[in-house]
Every structure is written in structure tokens, then in C-alpha cells.
Enzyme design. Sequence first.
Site, PDB file in Angstrom:
ATOM      1  N   LYS A  12       6.515  47.731  78.402  1.00 57.15           N
ATOM      2  CA  LYS A  12       5.713  48.799  77.804  1.00 57.15           C
ATOM      3  C   LYS A  12       4.464  48.986  78.651  1.00 57.15           C
ATOM      4  CE  LYS A  12       5.999  51.328  73.926  1.00 57.15           C
ATOM      5  NZ  LYS A  12       7.227  51.827  73.295  1.00 57.15           N
ATOM      6  N   GLY A  60       3.665  60.042  58.192  1.00 55.47           N
ATOM      7  CA  GLY A  60       3.683  60.479  59.589  1.00 55.47           C
ATOM      8  C   GLY A  60       4.821  61.440  59.837  1.00 55.47           C
ATOM      9  N   VAL A  61       4.522  62.726  59.937  1.00 50.32           N
ATOM     10  CA  VAL A  61       5.564  63.743  60.139  1.00 50.32           C
ATOM     11  C   VAL A  61       5.324  64.479  61.454  1.00 50.32           C
ATOM     12  CG1 VAL A  61       6.301  64.071  57.763  1.00 50.32           C
ATOM     13  CG2 VAL A  61       4.265  65.272  58.569  1.00 50.32           C
ATOM     14  N   GLY A  62       5.062  63.679  62.493  1.00 51.76           N
ATOM     15  CA  GLY A  62       4.861  64.237  63.819  1.00 51.76           C
ATOM     16  C   GLY A  62       6.149  64.284  64.604  1.00 51.76           C
ATOM     17  N   LYS A  63       6.150  63.689  65.802  1.00 52.68           N
ATOM     18  CA  LYS A  63       7.270  63.787  66.734  1.00 52.68           C
ATOM     19  C   LYS A  63       8.602  63.405  66.104  1.00 52.68           C
ATOM     20  CE  LYS A  63       6.286  62.541  71.181  1.00 52.68           C
ATOM     21  NZ  LYS A  63       5.824  61.611  72.248  1.00 52.68           N
ATOM     22  N   VAL A  64       8.622  62.278  65.391  1.00 57.62           N
ATOM     23  CA  VAL A  64       9.864  61.786  64.795  1.00 57.62           C
ATOM     24  C   VAL A  64       9.994  62.201  63.339  1.00 57.62           C
ATOM     25  CG1 VAL A  64      11.187  59.708  64.188  1.00 57.62           C
ATOM     26  CG2 VAL A  64       9.967  59.811  66.369  1.00 57.62           C
ATOM     27  N   GLY A  65       8.906  62.076  62.605  1.00 60.59           N
ATOM     28  CA  GLY A  65       8.951  62.293  61.155  1.00 60.59           C
ATOM     29  C   GLY A  65       9.458  63.648  60.736  1.00 60.59           C
ATOM     30  N   HIS A  66       9.110  64.697  61.475  1.00 63.42           N
ATOM     31  CA  HIS A  66       9.543  66.031  61.039  1.00 63.42           C
ATOM     32  C   HIS A  66      11.049  66.216  61.241  1.00 63.42           C
ATOM     33  CE1 HIS A  66       9.285  67.438  65.273  1.00 63.42           C
ATOM     34  NE2 HIS A  66      10.028  68.450  64.883  1.00 63.42           N
TER      35      HIS A  66
END
Length: 364
Positions: free
Chosen positions: A88, A188-194
Amino acid sequence: MTDVSDGVLHTLFQSDQGGHEQVVLCQDRASGLKAVIALHSTALGPALGGTRFYPYATEAEAVADALNLARGMSYKNAMAGLDHGGGKAVIIGDPDRIKSEELLLAYGRFVASLGGRYVTACDVGTYVADMDVVARECRWTTGRSPENGGAGDSSVLTAFGVYQGMRASAQHLWGDPTLRGRKIGISGVGKVGHHLVEHLLAEGAEVVVTDVREDAVRRILDRHPEGVTAVADTEALIRVEGLDIYAPCALGGALNDDSVPVLTAKVVCGAANNQLAHPGVEKDIADRGILYAPDYVVNAGGVIQVADELHGFDFDRCKAKASKIFDTTLAIFARAKTDGIPPAAAADRIAEQRMQEAAAARGR
């Protein structure tokens, strides 16, 4: 400063928290780049993991995050059945303020200097367009745009994998993988959540969302005026009455001494990395009768996608691999029951066994 350095080295060389093969500190004064690249293990193959761009409070905090995330990638890649170890990178700073083409190119040169021991991709604060820039200096870059030979946004399959983990959790706990009628809370409904919201609504689940960004929540509510409700914050979400599944999909540490005692959900299954705030939390979760689907198992869809990019990307092939997260999650629950340990510990045992066997086969 001496104390900070000693603390970092102590963490690095501890076998339980560290055990990393290599850590590289990167600085380019001209562009303002300050970065840490951590390689935890290459037993299974070149280390693979994303680049996080984040305004850490201290350099020591950035190093610690890189170490933790790299170790998590070793386990994630092992459980996903990939021929990759774990690595990482973190870039220190506010991406909205300091991200530039010059900085990303400098970062790409540092990754390239490792000669393929580390393959990078997107993470929090970095996007497909950023990887296109990094790739101009480094051929060991994935998560690029289709126009530049890449697979594009890996969050699509990350969400699909979490969805499969939820289905496996439902199968194990309720004897049926369907999520129809289940109340599922997503933090969290950003990149993955949405994307995850779309899968759940398509199956007929009831979805409750929250996010620190009001615009992210508004986008979901505008798109789905029915079937989705919102609450003020994560503190409210984890206390929602009748919640079946809680999905942490933002930053790590969501399962801690404050949140676990008040969780109403019967299952925790989300996309965030490093959800367990400290060792022992997994036992607290199990003692409350809550089923925990290990984060690095269910959120592996994205790394499955970027790994495939190295061999000529095929979305259908990747989706088929990501669908196996359902079976892997069930196998972990079965192992946990057989060994009398929490699922997180069972997943660790399976991953460690694969890495040890690979190292032994290579005479390491």
C-alpha cells in the site's frame, strides 16, 4: 522526533503488527510529494495495493496507516485467490490542495524504482485519471482508464463483492441468501457505497444511508425517492431500530469500543478497510451475537479487477471471480464455527496458511 522514529521502527519490526518486507519513504521537494510505500509480503507474488491520498495529522500516522493497509492487502489478496502479495502507498496531504500532475509523476517514478515489486492502483483520494498520470512514469500501474489500457473504476466490483458477502451472511444466519425486505444501513455512499445501494434496492431491500458529505446523500435520495431514507450520521445509523445489516463503507476503525455495544444490526458487512479498531473487537462483536463478515474478504472485488488488468482486462471474467466471494465468506463462517473462533480470526488463519505454503514452496 527520536521517539516518533523509534515508534515507527518498533511497529515495523514487530511480527504481529508489522513483519513488513520493505518500507520506502519518498520525497520530491519540487512537487511537494511526501509518500510512504509499504510492502508487507511478496510470498504470493508482487505486492498489489492502492494509493491513498490523505491529509494525515503527522508523518508517523501516515506510516502507521501504510503499514496497516499493506498488511491488510496481503490477507485480502490471499483470500481472493490472487497471485499477489500485499502493499500500500499513502501520499501525505490534502488532495484538493496539493495534487498536481508533477506530484503524481514524481510518485510514479518512485513506484517504478521498485522494479515491479509493487503494483499500485486507486484508493481514497486517488482516481482513474490520477492512475493514468502515474502510468506515464510507471508501467506497474493499474486502475487506469479504458482509453489508456485499463479497467476503469474498480468500485463497481468492490460493491458487487460486498453484496455477495451480504448474501452469504444472510444464508449463514437466516438460511436464505435473499436480501428482500432486509433493512440495511450504509455509512458512506461515495465511490463504493452508491453502487452497493443499487444492488440492494434491485433485490428489494430497505436502505438507510448516511455520509459526511451532504451532496453524496442528496444524490442517492434524488435518484431513489422511494426505498431509501437518510439519517444524520453514523452514530444515528448504528442505532437504527430493526437494522439487519450494517455496512461501513468509509474509513477504517468503524467497529470500536464505542460503536460495538450499541449496534442494533445482526450482521456487519461493509466495504471499508480495517474496520476492527483494535485486536479483541472481533470477540466483542461475536459475544454480542453479531455476525461479522471480514472486511478484506468481502471488499476484494476491486483488487480482483485491478489484478486482472495486468493480464488484459475482461469484465465478465472478473465478475465471475468476484461472485466467488459468496462461497469464500461461507467457508470462513464454517471454519469459524469448527474452530470456535470469530470469523475474522478464521479468515486470518486461512490467509496465513496460503502465504506460508507459498513461501515454503519458494524456499523462503
